[in-house]
Motif scaffolding. Structure first.
Motif, mmCIF file in Angstrom:
data_model
loop_
_atom_site.group_PDB
_atom_site.id
_atom_site.type_symbol
_atom_site.label_atom_id
_atom_site.label_comp_id
_atom_site.label_asym_id
_atom_site.label_seq_id
_atom_site.Cartn_x
_atom_site.Cartn_y
_atom_site.Cartn_z
ATOM 1 N N ASP A 129 0.826 -1.213 0.000
ATOM 2 C CA ASP A 129 0.000 0.000 0.000
ATOM 3 C C ASP A 129 0.857 1.259 0.000
ATOM 4 O O ASP A 129 0.566 2.221 -0.711
ATOM 5 C CB ASP A 129 -0.937 0.016 1.216
ATOM 6 C CG ASP A 129 -2.060 -1.007 1.100
ATOM 7 O OD1 ASP A 129 -2.217 -1.617 0.025
ATOM 8 O OD2 ASP A 129 -2.782 -1.185 2.099
ATOM 9 N N GLY A 130 1.923 1.262 0.796
ATOM 10 C CA GLY A 130 2.803 2.431 0.855
ATOM 11 C C GLY A 130 3.510 2.695 -0.460
ATOM 12 O O GLY A 130 3.586 3.837 -0.928
ATOM 13 N N TYR A 131 4.021 1.641 -1.076
ATOM 14 C CA TYR A 131 4.730 1.805 -2.346
ATOM 15 C C TYR A 131 3.773 2.194 -3.471
ATOM 16 O O TYR A 131 4.109 3.004 -4.325
ATOM 17 C CB TYR A 131 5.504 0.542 -2.704
ATOM 18 C CG TYR A 131 6.585 0.203 -1.692
ATOM 19 C CD1 TYR A 131 7.223 1.184 -0.955
ATOM 20 C CD2 TYR A 131 6.965 -1.120 -1.466
ATOM 21 C CE1 TYR A 131 8.198 0.878 -0.025
ATOM 22 C CE2 TYR A 131 7.948 -1.438 -0.543
ATOM 23 C CZ TYR A 131 8.562 -0.437 0.172
ATOM 24 O OH TYR A 131 9.528 -0.747 1.094
ATOM 25 N N ARG A 159 -3.212 1.558 -4.097
ATOM 26 C CA ARG A 159 -3.208 0.085 -4.120
ATOM 27 C C ARG A 159 -2.661 -0.388 -5.461
ATOM 28 O O ARG A 159 -2.800 0.300 -6.467
ATOM 29 C CB ARG A 159 -4.627 -0.484 -3.970
ATOM 30 C CG ARG A 159 -5.387 -0.059 -2.767
ATOM 31 C CD ARG A 159 -5.005 -0.896 -1.589
ATOM 32 N NE ARG A 159 -5.673 -0.353 -0.405
ATOM 33 C CZ ARG A 159 -6.116 -1.070 0.569
ATOM 34 N NH1 ARG A 159 -5.968 -2.355 0.561
ATOM 35 N NH2 ARG A 159 -6.678 -0.503 1.604
ATOM 36 N N TYR A 160 -2.071 -1.567 -5.447
ATOM 37 C CA TYR A 160 -1.687 -2.187 -6.716
ATOM 38 C C TYR A 160 -2.886 -2.960 -7.245
ATOM 39 O O TYR A 160 -3.503 -3.746 -6.526
ATOM 40 C CB TYR A 160 -0.489 -3.123 -6.533
ATOM 41 C CG TYR A 160 0.810 -2.378 -6.340
ATOM 42 C CD1 TYR A 160 1.424 -1.731 -7.402
ATOM 43 C CD2 TYR A 160 1.417 -2.317 -5.095
ATOM 44 C CE1 TYR A 160 2.616 -1.038 -7.227
ATOM 45 C CE2 TYR A 160 2.608 -1.628 -4.910
ATOM 46 C CZ TYR A 160 3.201 -0.997 -5.983
ATOM 47 O OH TYR A 160 4.378 -0.316 -5.805
ATOM 48 N N ARG A 161 -3.223 -2.729 -8.514
ATOM 49 C CA ARG A 161 -4.371 -3.406 -9.124
ATOM 50 C C ARG A 161 -4.048 -4.820 -9.562
ATOM 51 O O ARG A 161 -4.949 -5.628 -9.753
ATOM 52 C CB ARG A 161 -4.866 -2.628 -10.333
ATOM 53 C CG ARG A 161 -5.471 -1.299 -9.984
ATOM 54 C CD ARG A 161 -6.045 -0.617 -11.188
ATOM 55 N NE ARG A 161 -5.507 -1.180 -12.422
ATOM 56 C CZ ARG A 161 -5.657 -0.676 -13.617
ATOM 57 N NH1 ARG A 161 -6.341 0.414 -13.776
ATOM 58 N NH2 ARG A 161 -5.136 -1.232 -14.682
ATOM 59 N N HIS A 162 -2.773 -5.135 -9.772
ATOM 60 C CA HIS A 162 -2.403 -6.463 -10.273
ATOM 61 C C HIS A 162 -1.329 -7.072 -9.393
ATOM 62 O O HIS A 162 -0.422 -6.377 -8.937
ATOM 63 C CB HIS A 162 -1.898 -6.359 -11.719
ATOM 64 C CG HIS A 162 -1.594 -7.674 -12.328
ATOM 65 N ND1 HIS A 162 -0.320 -8.168 -12.421
ATOM 66 C CD2 HIS A 162 -2.405 -8.629 -12.847
ATOM 67 C CE1 HIS A 162 -0.352 -9.364 -12.994
ATOM 68 N NE2 HIS A 162 -1.601 -9.667 -13.261
ATOM 69 N N GLU A 163 -1.437 -8.363 -9.181
ATOM 70 C CA GLU A 163 -0.457 -9.104 -8.382
ATOM 71 C C GLU A 163 -0.315 -10.488 -8.980
ATOM 72 O O GLU A 163 -1.308 -11.118 -9.348
ATOM 73 C CB GLU A 163 -0.969 -9.138 -6.942
ATOM 74 C CG GLU A 163 -0.512 -10.221 -6.081
ATOM 75 C CD GLU A 163 -1.180 -10.188 -4.704
ATOM 76 O OE1 GLU A 163 -1.058 -11.211 -4.033
ATOM 77 O OE2 GLU A 163 -1.806 -9.188 -4.303
#
Length: 192
Positions: A129-131, A159-163
């Motif tokens: 979340d921070g990055y 937030r990152y949308r893809h992981e």
């Protein structure tokens, strides 16, 4: 997606930076999600993983450098401070920077899990979340606890949308702007 709950920071970012400046060398402090956190001192396998990744980054992207343990400004909404195990940025990125760098030119943040009780929350929840909030395009998590590599990308709204998560031994594509593939077979012997 679970809504964020806002909580008051433990201290101001200026107070944290003063505390961090006076911390002993055996302690690494971060200020993530408004809380002071102690980041464990690394072990030999942890450091070897970073060295392995530095070598690969240099081979694939010689105009960049993987800077280790660099103080970064993250979480723009809280003025967080983190020390990623590595940040991939153009060579010369640190010129003129103080203790804490802006994330504007950082292409990727890297964390290698440590064997401590806080790693789940810190490396798998708070750091992504921070990055993402700082706009870092790619977050690479090398998770020694479950022998996997997780690549987060497409930051949007904190937030990152893809992981993508793959086991050690698999090949995993680091998406643009990093743009190369990692063969993670060597990580199998460094999981401990």
């Amino acid at each position: 997606m679970t809504p964020r709950t806002e909580q008051q920071p433990q201290m101001s970012v200026e107070e944290f930076e003063e505390l961090e400046r006076h911390a002993p060398e055996t302690v690494r402090l971060e200020f993530v999600q408004g809380k002071v956190q102690v980041k464990p001192v690394t072990d030999g396998n942890h450091d070897q993983i970073i060295a392995w990744l530095q070598r690969l980054c240099m081979q694939h992207r010689p105009e960049l450098w993987l800077y280790g343990d660099r103080g970064m400004k993250v979480e723009q909404y809280r003025n967080g401070r983190a020390r990623p195990d590595g940040v991939l940025a153009p060579f010369g990125f640190l010129e003129g920077h103080g203790d804490w760098s802006d994330a504007a030119d950082v292409l990727m943040a890297v964390e290698v899990t440590s064997h401590d009780s806080d790693t789940r929350q810190r490396d798998r929840v708070e750091k992504p979340d921070g990055y993402a909030a700082a706009g870092i395009p790619v977050y690479l998590l090398i998770d020694r606890d479950d022998c996997s590599v997780v690549v987060y990308n497409q930051p949007e709204n904190g937030r990152y949308r893809h992981e993508e998560k793959l086991p050690f031994g698999a090949s995993i594509k680091l998406p643009d702007p990093v743009g190369f593939t990692l063969d993670t077979e060597p990580l199998k012997k460094l999981a401990d």
